[in-house]
Design a protein around this motif. Structure first.
Motif: not given
Length: 173
Positions: A34-35, A44-45, A64-65, A166-168
Protein backbone atom coordinates in the motif's frame (compact mmCIF):
# COMPACT_ATOMS: atom_id res chain seq x y z
CA UNK A 1 -39.15 20.53 23.45
CA UNK A 2 -40.90 17.20 23.73
CA UNK A 3 -39.36 14.17 25.40
CA UNK A 4 -39.31 12.31 22.07
CA UNK A 5 -37.39 15.17 20.43
CA UNK A 6 -34.89 15.31 23.32
CA UNK A 7 -34.32 11.53 23.11
CA UNK A 8 -33.89 11.69 19.33
CA UNK A 9 -31.34 14.49 19.63
CA UNK A 10 -29.44 12.63 22.33
CA UNK A 11 -29.33 9.43 20.26
CA UNK A 12 -28.61 11.08 16.91
CA UNK A 13 -24.78 10.93 17.17
CA UNK A 14 -24.89 7.22 18.03
CA UNK A 15 -27.45 6.51 15.31
CA UNK A 16 -25.46 8.54 12.78
CA UNK A 17 -22.28 6.59 13.57
CA UNK A 18 -24.00 3.30 12.74
CA UNK A 19 -23.93 4.21 9.06
CA UNK A 20 -20.23 5.12 8.99
CA UNK A 21 -17.56 2.65 7.93
CA UNK A 22 -14.27 3.23 9.74
CA UNK A 23 -11.14 2.41 7.75
CA UNK A 24 -8.03 1.59 9.75
CA UNK A 25 -4.84 2.18 7.81
CA UNK A 26 -3.93 1.61 4.18
CA UNK A 27 -5.16 -1.36 2.17
CA UNK A 28 -2.81 -3.53 0.09
CA UNK A 29 -2.84 -3.71 -3.70
CA UNK A 30 -2.40 -6.88 -5.79
CA UNK A 31 1.32 -7.02 -4.86
CA UNK A 32 0.51 -6.85 -1.16
CA UNK A 33 1.74 -3.26 -0.85
CA UNK A 34 0.00 0.00 0.00
CA UNK A 35 1.58 3.27 -1.13
CA UNK A 36 0.65 6.64 0.34
CA UNK A 37 2.08 10.12 -0.10
CA UNK A 38 1.66 13.13 2.16
CA UNK A 39 3.66 16.01 3.63
CA UNK A 40 6.66 15.30 1.44
CA UNK A 41 6.96 11.67 2.54
CA UNK A 42 6.40 8.46 0.55
CA UNK A 43 5.13 5.54 2.63
CA UNK A 44 4.91 1.93 1.47
CA UNK A 45 3.29 -0.63 3.75
CA UNK A 46 3.43 -4.41 3.63
CA UNK A 47 1.23 -6.68 5.74
CA UNK A 48 1.27 -10.06 7.44
CA UNK A 49 -0.74 -11.94 10.06
CA UNK A 50 0.61 -12.78 13.51
CA UNK A 51 0.19 -16.21 15.18
CA UNK A 52 -3.36 -15.28 16.25
CA UNK A 53 -4.34 -14.13 12.75
CA UNK A 54 -4.23 -10.40 13.56
CA UNK A 55 -2.77 -7.91 11.08
CA UNK A 56 0.76 -6.57 11.52
CA UNK A 57 1.95 -3.80 9.20
CA UNK A 58 5.48 -2.68 8.40
CA UNK A 59 5.94 0.64 6.66
CA UNK A 60 9.01 2.12 5.01
CA UNK A 61 8.95 5.92 4.77
CA UNK A 62 11.23 8.08 2.66
CA UNK A 63 11.29 11.86 3.12
CA UNK A 64 11.75 13.39 -0.32
CA UNK A 65 13.63 16.56 0.65
CA UNK A 66 16.61 14.72 2.14
CA UNK A 67 16.15 10.98 1.51
CA UNK A 68 15.75 10.14 5.21
CA UNK A 69 14.52 6.52 5.43
CA UNK A 70 12.65 4.98 8.35
CA UNK A 71 10.67 1.86 9.14
CA UNK A 72 7.69 1.48 11.46
CA UNK A 73 5.96 -1.73 12.58
CA UNK A 74 2.36 -1.55 13.81
CA UNK A 75 0.48 -4.40 15.44
CA UNK A 76 -1.34 -5.79 18.44
CA UNK A 77 2.01 -6.85 19.96
CA UNK A 78 2.47 -3.23 21.05
CA UNK A 79 0.27 -3.86 24.10
CA UNK A 80 3.33 -5.61 25.58
CA UNK A 81 5.36 -2.40 25.42
CA UNK A 82 3.01 0.21 26.91
CA UNK A 83 5.50 0.84 29.73
CA UNK A 84 8.51 1.17 27.40
CA UNK A 85 10.70 4.23 27.77
CA UNK A 86 10.09 6.30 24.63
CA UNK A 87 13.31 8.24 25.24
CA UNK A 88 15.57 5.16 25.17
CA UNK A 89 17.32 4.37 21.89
CA UNK A 90 16.55 0.88 20.53
CA UNK A 91 17.97 0.74 17.00
CA UNK A 92 16.37 -1.80 14.65
CA UNK A 93 17.93 -4.12 12.15
CA UNK A 94 16.14 -4.89 8.92
CA UNK A 95 17.14 -8.36 7.73
CA UNK A 96 16.49 -9.00 4.03
CA UNK A 97 15.66 -12.30 2.34
CA UNK A 98 19.12 -12.34 0.75
CA UNK A 99 20.83 -12.53 4.14
CA UNK A 100 21.98 -8.92 4.15
CA UNK A 101 20.91 -6.57 6.90
CA UNK A 102 20.76 -2.87 7.65
CA UNK A 103 21.07 -1.64 11.25
CA UNK A 104 19.45 1.72 11.92
CA UNK A 105 21.08 4.69 13.61
CA UNK A 106 18.20 5.10 16.03
CA UNK A 107 14.90 3.52 16.95
CA UNK A 108 12.46 2.86 19.72
CA UNK A 109 8.92 2.55 20.90
CA UNK A 110 6.18 5.08 20.25
CA UNK A 111 3.47 4.27 22.78
CA UNK A 112 0.55 5.99 24.41
CA UNK A 113 -0.75 7.84 21.35
CA UNK A 114 -3.43 7.17 18.77
CA UNK A 115 -1.08 4.81 16.94
CA UNK A 116 1.54 2.72 18.69
CA UNK A 117 4.51 1.28 16.86
CA UNK A 118 8.19 0.46 16.91
CA UNK A 119 10.40 2.51 14.64
CA UNK A 120 13.91 2.75 13.29
CA UNK A 121 15.57 5.50 11.32
CA UNK A 122 18.75 5.83 9.33
CA UNK A 123 18.90 9.64 9.17
CA UNK A 124 19.53 11.69 6.02
CA UNK A 125 22.58 10.72 4.00
CA UNK A 126 24.67 7.64 3.34
CA UNK A 127 23.01 5.20 5.78
CA UNK A 128 19.51 5.92 4.40
CA UNK A 129 20.78 5.78 0.83
CA UNK A 130 22.45 2.39 1.42
CA UNK A 131 19.36 0.89 3.09
CA UNK A 132 17.12 2.28 0.35
CA UNK A 133 19.39 0.74 -2.30
CA UNK A 134 19.36 -2.56 -0.36
CA UNK A 135 15.56 -2.77 -0.87
CA UNK A 136 16.10 -3.08 -4.62
CA UNK A 137 15.53 -6.65 -5.77
CA UNK A 138 14.30 -7.92 -2.40
CA UNK A 139 11.06 -9.83 -1.83
CA UNK A 140 10.90 -9.90 1.97
CA UNK A 141 12.39 -8.54 5.18
CA UNK A 142 12.09 -8.91 8.94
CA UNK A 143 12.58 -6.23 11.58
CA UNK A 144 14.54 -7.01 14.73
CA UNK A 145 14.53 -4.77 17.80
CA UNK A 146 15.19 -5.19 21.50
CA UNK A 147 15.41 -9.00 21.24
CA UNK A 148 12.18 -9.34 19.21
CA UNK A 149 11.70 -10.18 15.53
CA UNK A 150 8.71 -9.09 13.44
CA UNK A 151 8.15 -10.68 10.06
CA UNK A 152 8.91 -11.87 7.57
CA UNK A 153 7.00 -9.31 5.55
CA UNK A 154 6.66 -10.49 1.96
CA UNK A 155 5.14 -9.16 -1.26
CA UNK A 156 4.69 -10.21 -4.85
CA UNK A 157 7.41 -9.19 -7.25
CA UNK A 158 11.09 -9.03 -6.46
CA UNK A 159 11.96 -5.40 -5.76
CA UNK A 160 8.33 -4.23 -5.76
CA UNK A 161 8.70 -2.36 -2.46
CA UNK A 162 11.70 -0.39 -3.75
CA UNK A 163 9.86 0.24 -7.04
CA UNK A 164 6.80 1.56 -5.15
CA UNK A 165 8.97 3.98 -3.16
CA UNK A 166 10.85 5.04 -6.28
CA UNK A 167 7.62 5.56 -8.28
CA UNK A 168 6.14 7.60 -5.41
CA UNK A 169 9.24 9.78 -5.36
CA UNK A 170 9.15 10.27 -9.14
CA UNK A 171 5.42 11.12 -9.09
CA UNK A 172 5.78 13.64 -6.24
CA UNK A 173 9.10 15.35 -6.92
Amino acid sequence: MSIATAIALALSPAVALQGITFVHGPKPDANGLATEYGNGVCNVSVFRKDAEGREVRAEFSRRLRDGNLSVQVYGPFMVNFRDADMQENFPVTVAFDTGTSAPSRSGGYDVGGFEEYIWGGWGPGAASDATYAALRGKSSFSVEMDGNTYGPFTWTGSGALWTALDDCEADNS
